[in-house]
Design a protein around this motif. Structure first.
Motif, short mmCIF file in Angstrom:
data_model
loop_
_atom_site.label_atom_id
_atom_site.label_comp_id
_atom_site.label_asym_id
_atom_site.label_seq_id
_atom_site.Cartn_x
_atom_site.Cartn_y
_atom_site.Cartn_z
N ASP A 143 0.86 -1.39 -0.02
CA ASP A 143 -0.01 -0.06 0.15
C ASP A 143 0.93 1.29 0.08
O ASP A 143 2.03 1.26 0.12
CB ASP A 143 -1.00 0.11 0.99
CG ASP A 143 -0.38 0.18 2.49
OD1 ASP A 143 0.75 0.41 2.66
OD2 ASP A 143 -0.98 0.30 3.58
N ARG A 144 0.32 2.41 -0.09
CA ARG A 144 0.99 3.75 -0.36
C ARG A 144 1.54 4.07 1.05
O ARG A 144 2.54 5.04 0.90
CB ARG A 144 0.15 4.83 -0.89
CG ARG A 144 -0.48 4.48 -1.99
CD ARG A 144 -1.23 5.60 -2.88
NE ARG A 144 -1.43 5.24 -4.27
CZ ARG A 144 -1.74 6.23 -5.11
NH1 ARG A 144 -1.60 7.39 -4.89
NH2 ARG A 144 -2.03 5.88 -6.37
N THR A 145 1.22 3.73 2.06
CA THR A 145 1.79 4.03 3.26
C THR A 145 3.27 3.18 3.46
O THR A 145 4.12 3.53 4.24
CB THR A 145 0.90 3.87 4.48
OG1 THR A 145 0.74 2.38 4.78
CG2 THR A 145 -0.46 4.36 4.47
N GLY A 146 3.33 1.96 2.79
CA GLY A 146 4.51 1.22 2.93
C GLY A 146 4.53 0.30 4.24
O GLY A 146 5.26 -0.20 4.49
N THR A 147 3.22 0.27 4.94
CA THR A 147 3.25 -0.37 6.19
C THR A 147 2.35 -1.60 6.02
O THR A 147 2.32 -2.42 6.94
CB THR A 147 2.64 0.27 7.15
OG1 THR A 147 1.32 0.84 6.90
CG2 THR A 147 3.44 1.75 7.38
N ARG A 148 1.60 -1.87 4.97
CA ARG A 148 0.99 -3.07 4.62
C ARG A 148 1.19 -3.71 3.29
O ARG A 148 1.34 -2.97 2.24
CB ARG A 148 -0.38 -2.69 4.75
CG ARG A 148 -1.24 -3.87 4.83
CD ARG A 148 -2.87 -3.68 5.20
NE ARG A 148 -3.39 -4.76 5.28
CZ ARG A 148 -4.83 -4.75 5.86
NH1 ARG A 148 -5.55 -3.60 6.13
NH2 ARG A 148 -5.67 -5.94 6.32
N ALA A 149 1.20 -4.97 3.14
CA ALA A 149 1.18 -5.76 1.98
C ALA A 149 0.43 -6.89 1.84
O ALA A 149 0.00 -7.34 3.06
CB ALA A 149 2.66 -6.43 1.79
N LEU A 150 -0.14 -7.12 0.85
CA LEU A 150 -1.01 -8.35 0.59
C LEU A 150 -0.36 -9.22 -0.52
O LEU A 150 0.30 -8.94 -1.43
CB LEU A 150 -2.34 -7.89 -0.06
CG LEU A 150 -3.33 -7.11 0.96
CD1 LEU A 150 -4.60 -6.54 -0.01
CD2 LEU A 150 -3.72 -7.62 2.24
N ILE A 151 -0.66 -10.46 -0.33
CA ILE A 151 0.00 -11.83 -0.98
C ILE A 151 -1.27 -12.58 -1.59
O ILE A 151 -1.93 -13.04 -0.62
CB ILE A 151 1.11 -12.29 -0.70
CG1 ILE A 151 2.24 -11.58 0.01
CG2 ILE A 151 1.74 -13.57 -1.40
CD1 ILE A 151 3.21 -12.18 0.64
N ALA A 152 -1.33 -12.87 -2.77
CA ALA A 152 -2.36 -13.81 -3.19
C ALA A 152 -1.66 -15.15 -3.20
O ALA A 152 -0.66 -15.20 -3.84
CB ALA A 152 -2.57 -13.48 -4.87
N SER A 161 -2.22 -11.08 4.71
CA SER A 161 -1.79 -9.67 4.87
C SER A 161 -0.96 -9.53 5.77
O SER A 161 -0.64 -10.36 6.67
CB SER A 161 -2.99 -8.87 5.65
OG SER A 161 -2.79 -7.53 5.85
N LEU A 162 0.16 -8.56 5.24
CA LEU A 162 1.54 -8.52 6.05
C LEU A 162 1.70 -7.14 6.57
O LEU A 162 1.14 -6.07 6.02
CB LEU A 162 2.68 -8.86 5.38
CG LEU A 162 2.82 -10.07 4.44
CD1 LEU A 162 3.30 -9.84 3.20
CD2 LEU A 162 3.48 -11.29 5.46
N THR A 163 2.31 -6.81 7.75
CA THR A 163 2.76 -5.62 8.32
C THR A 163 4.06 -5.19 7.92
O THR A 163 4.80 -6.35 8.11
CB THR A 163 2.43 -5.45 9.85
OG1 THR A 163 3.30 -6.26 10.64
CG2 THR A 163 0.87 -5.71 9.87
#
Length: 390
Positions: A143-152, A161-163
């Protein structure tokens, strides 16, 4: 072992060093697959141990330069979006989708579950952690904050979901989506995401609320079979989904779906014909264009009637009112995979898997043209990504 050792020597030889500065370099990540090959008789798998991550310097957008090579497992079996750089340019995430197992003389893919975390500010860049996520982690988004990612997770039929806190990446949640999940895209406002359900030809909708992640199958949208490419426009009003078709490289035309995403219930508003097998797509930083890498029949056995020696890269114009149309096309290499716009949006990079090159294309108005510059890579580019947008 010999292939891995060679890559390690190459990595040391190419590590040119990164100045210690607050401003992160403009890098491109290229996943190099060393175990799956597209040959005249068809595709085949080989042993593990020759994969790597190429880190490409974009200081000169027209002439990108290989800065470093890091031996690292990854795979073309994950979509060309199974890696990305955080918006600040300091951290890279790389998913390892499959590893190979041997049965007799043949090698078969089996799901992996690892995500590599790479410090791009180190000199040279280095692996700082490897964590476990879902089965066959494939397309990912930050995401645009750089604090969260998602992986399919394809084999896991889920999204993880990742922090992200500095260099610490942790799993916060995993949610099932009912079908194989190939890729994800996060809306600019960070409150919604889309997931490509490639085998059933649908795009699902995820709601993001803090650390919570929810999925409602009622919102699934029919797009087309073999959905892999998936991107939002910078304003979040639209999203594009590339559909490779029921049988990639079969000679039949496939589409890019245009999704109106700025509604309580997103809907598919249009389908744009783009040719056989749109493997990946990217939206320009200004949102006015999208680039699509089209394999055509280059991944088919050479004896197949659908075989073509090369692919293409298409340029689509995106109208703010929601109209998307084809405006340009240029010849590309064999088995085109990832596609990325340069930070300025003036250039497009395409990974040519069989050719082991990175092609560079110039965008001028609604035209796209081959600059003639091709960066030779020390492996087959199965995935390609730059920084996540801010």
């Amino acid at each position: 072992m010999r292939a891995t050792a060679c890559l390690m020597v190459l990595a040391l030889g190419l590590g040119l060093g990164i100045p210690a500065a607050a401003q992160a370099p403009a890098f491109l990540l290229v996943g190099l697959d060393g175990k799956t090959f597209f040959e005249a008789a068809g595709d085949r798998n080989g042993p593990n141990g020759a994969d790597a991550l190429a880190i490409v310097d974009l200081a000169d957008e027209a002439r990108p330069r290989l800065a470093h090579v890091l031996p690292l497992d990854n795979s073309v079996y994950g979509p060309p979006t199974n890696l990305q750089i955080t918006p600040d340019g300091r951290l890279g995430l790389v998913a390892s989708s499959v590893m190979m197992r041997q049965e007799g003389e043949a090698w078969y893919a089996q799901p992996d579950d690892r995500l590599h975390v790479v410090d791009l500010m180190a000199s040279p860049p280095r692996l700082v952690d490897t964590i476990r996520v879902g089965q066959q982690p494939s397309g990912l988004a930050i995401d645009r904050t750089g604090t969260r990612a998602l992986i399919a997770n394809r084999a896991g039929r889920s999204v993880t979901s990742l922090t992200i806190e500095g260099q610490v990446v942790r799993v916060s949640a995993t949610i099932g989506v009912g079908d194989e999940a190939a890729s994800v895209a996060i809306a600019p406002d960070g409150r919604r995401a889309l997931v490509a359900k490639n085998k059933v030809g649908k795009v699902g909708v995820l709601s993001l609320d803090g650390s919570a992640l929810t999925y409602d199958s009622v919102l699934d949208m029919p797009v087309g079979p073999g959905t892999y490419g998936l991107e939002f426009t910078p304003d979040g009003a639209m999203a594009l989904a590339g559909n490779t078709g029921p049988a990639p490289s079969d000679g039949h035309a496939d589409t890019v779906s245009v999704i109106r995403a700025d509604r309580a219930r997103p809907v598919v508003a249009d389908q744009v014909g783009v040719g056989d097998t749109p493997e990946a797509l990217a939206v320009a930083p200004d949102g006015r264009h999208a680039a699509v890498s089209v394999v055509r029949g280059a991944a088919a056995p050479h004896a197949s009637p659908s075989y073509t020696p090369t692919g293409t890269v298409l340029l689509l114009a995106i109208d703010p009112k929601g109209v998307v149309r084809r405006v340009g096309e240029a010849e590309a290499g064999a088995v085109t995979q990832g596609v990325v716009f340069s930070p300025s949006g003036r250039y497009v990079y395409v990974g040519n898997y069989v050719d082991r090159t990175l092609g560079v294309y110039r965008v001028e108005g609604d035209a796209i043209s081959d600059t003639g510059f091709k960066l030779a890579l020390p492996g087959q580019p199965g995935s390609l990504r730059g920084r996540a947008p801010r």
